[in-house]
Design an enzyme around this catalytic site. Structure first.
Site, PDB file in Angstrom:
ATOM      1  N   GLY A  49      16.394  20.334  13.042  1.00  0.00           N
ATOM      2  CA  GLY A  49      16.749  19.333  12.046  1.00  0.00           C
ATOM      3  C   GLY A  49      16.392  17.964  12.593  1.00  0.00           C
ATOM      4  O   GLY A  49      15.247  17.729  12.959  1.00  0.00           O
ATOM      5  N   CYS A  81      14.382  23.176  18.787  1.00  0.00           N
ATOM      6  CA  CYS A  81      13.755  21.918  18.357  1.00  0.00           C
ATOM      7  C   CYS A  81      14.739  20.758  18.492  1.00  0.00           C
ATOM      8  O   CYS A  81      15.037  20.347  19.605  1.00  0.00           O
ATOM      9  CB  CYS A  81      13.188  22.083  16.950  1.00  0.00           C
ATOM     10  SG  CYS A  81      11.932  20.840  16.587  1.00  0.00           S
ATOM     11  N   ILE A 138       7.692  22.016  14.331  1.00  0.00           N
ATOM     12  CA  ILE A 138       7.840  20.982  13.302  1.00  0.00           C
ATOM     13  C   ILE A 138       8.327  19.688  13.963  1.00  0.00           C
ATOM     14  O   ILE A 138       9.461  19.627  14.446  1.00  0.00           O
ATOM     15  CB  ILE A 138       8.843  21.413  12.211  1.00  0.00           C
ATOM     16  CG1 ILE A 138       8.411  22.744  11.578  1.00  0.00           C
ATOM     17  CG2 ILE A 138       8.968  20.330  11.138  1.00  0.00           C
ATOM     18  CD1 ILE A 138       9.431  23.340  10.623  1.00  0.00           C
ATOM     19  N   HIS A 188      10.705  26.833  16.396  1.00  0.00           N
ATOM     20  CA  HIS A 188      11.775  27.355  15.538  1.00  0.00           C
ATOM     21  C   HIS A 188      11.701  28.878  15.460  1.00  0.00           C
ATOM     22  O   HIS A 188      11.076  29.411  14.535  1.00  0.00           O
ATOM     23  CB  HIS A 188      11.620  26.806  14.110  1.00  0.00           C
ATOM     24  CG  HIS A 188      11.897  25.352  13.989  1.00  0.00           C
ATOM     25  ND1 HIS A 188      13.162  24.854  13.784  1.00  0.00           N
ATOM     26  CD2 HIS A 188      11.069  24.286  14.054  1.00  0.00           C
ATOM     27  CE1 HIS A 188      13.105  23.528  13.716  1.00  0.00           C
ATOM     28  NE2 HIS A 188      11.849  23.157  13.878  1.00  0.00           N
ATOM     29  N   GLU A 190      13.879  30.761  14.463  1.00  0.00           N
ATOM     30  CA  GLU A 190      14.607  31.155  13.241  1.00  0.00           C
ATOM     31  C   GLU A 190      13.704  31.139  12.016  1.00  0.00           C
ATOM     32  O   GLU A 190      14.101  31.602  10.946  1.00  0.00           O
ATOM     33  CB  GLU A 190      15.827  30.234  13.028  1.00  0.00           C
ATOM     34  CG  GLU A 190      15.534  28.799  12.601  1.00  0.00           C
ATOM     35  CD  GLU A 190      15.114  27.868  13.749  1.00  0.00           C
ATOM     36  OE1 GLU A 190      14.751  28.362  14.833  1.00  0.00           O
ATOM     37  OE2 GLU A 190      15.128  26.642  13.531  1.00  0.00           O
TER      38      GLU A 190
HETATM   39  N1  GLN Z   1      11.816  15.440  15.593  1.00  0.00           N
HETATM   40  C1  GLN Z   1      13.131  15.962  15.368  1.00  0.00           C
HETATM   41  C2  GLN Z   1      14.171  15.246  16.216  1.00  0.00           C
HETATM   42  O1  GLN Z   1      13.885  14.396  16.949  1.00  0.00           O
HETATM   43  C3  GLN Z   1      13.191  17.452  15.652  1.00  0.00           C
HETATM   44  C4  GLN Z   1      12.450  18.210  14.583  1.00  0.00           C
HETATM   45  C5  GLN Z   1      12.924  19.581  14.304  1.00  0.00           C
HETATM   46  O2  GLN Z   1      14.027  20.000  14.683  1.00  0.00           O
HETATM   47  N2  GLN Z   1      12.155  20.300  13.548  1.00  0.00           N
HETATM   48  O3  GLN Z   1      15.315  15.565  16.132  1.00  0.00           O
END
Ligand code: GLN
Length: 214
Positions: A49, A81, A138, A188, A190
């Site tokens: 997230g 992430c 991501i 990820h 998941e």
């Molecule tokens: N770039 C996001 C952050 O700094 C992480 C992205 C992700 O969890 N997909 O929290």
């Protein structure tokens, strides 16, 4: 204990995907947000997230210190992430004043693969899992430095296509690590449709709970 209860921190991010992956490997999976929920689970997942948003919401909901203390006390935790960033002791390219729960002796670089690119997919090989694991990245971080007690489980094996817009040199970057009962991936698991990373985590949780004295 056969079926540990694993909480997914449900402040923001891809909570549902983690619940599904945990259920697929036979774990009892619950959302948790309130202090009593976080206090009662055997282990915790910090989802993907936005790490700054999740840290702020943890403050707002009054659970930041509780999560930090439970991790410091040895509760098994998986961060993916943004969740990996939240576990890192040190963050490069973080937002101003960005807080983390800590527990993982690594330096991560936020949005490390390049800012212009949203996502790319590949596969990685992860110590403890046979064959290739799908890896969805991501706006992912990577791990730039690991402390002595941290095991590197996976690295980027191929430089993503030039057309993908991934900047810098991704090849060889560390994207999965483990330190004791703390497991973290820059990608990820998941979202890849392969629950084996969650299986690895559930095994870690069971082993931690089976240890005498725990
Ligand atoms: N770039 C996001 C952050 O700094 C992480 C992205 C992700 O969890 N997909 O929290």
């Amino acid at each position: 204990m056969l079926s540990p209860t694993i909480g997914v921190l449900a402040l923001q991010g891809d909570v549902r995907e983690h619940l599904r992956a945990l259920e697929a490997v036979g774990a009892e999976a619950v959302r948790c947000r309130r202090p009593e929920e976080i206090a009662s689970v055997d282990a915790l997942v910090l989802p993907g997230g936005e790490s700054t948003t999740m840290a702020k919401l943890a403050r707002t909901f009054g659970v930041f210190d509780l999560v930090r203390e439970r991790i410091a006390a040895g509760m098994p935790v998986l961060g993916t992430c943004a969740g990996m960033i939240l576990l890192a002791e040190r963050v490069l390219d973080g937002a101003e004043g960005q807080e983390t729960f800590g527990g993982l002796d690594v330096t991560v670089r936020r949005n490390a693969f390049g800012r212009q690119v949203d996502s790319f997919e590949g596969t990685v090989h992860l110590t403890g899992i046979e064959g290739a694991v799908p890896a969805v990245f991501i706006r992912a971080p990577w791990v730039e430095e690991v402390g002595a007690g941290v095991e590197v489980l996976a690295r980027v094996e191929e430089q993503p296509d030039e057309g993908s817009g991934v900047g810098r040199s991704a090849l060889g970057r560390i994207v999965a690590v483990r330190q004791g009962t703390v497991l973290a991936t820059a990608f990820h698991p998941e979202m890849g449709g392969d629950p084996r990373v969650h299986g690895l985590f559930a095994d870690m949780v069971r082993a931690a709970l089976d240890r005498p004295g725990s």
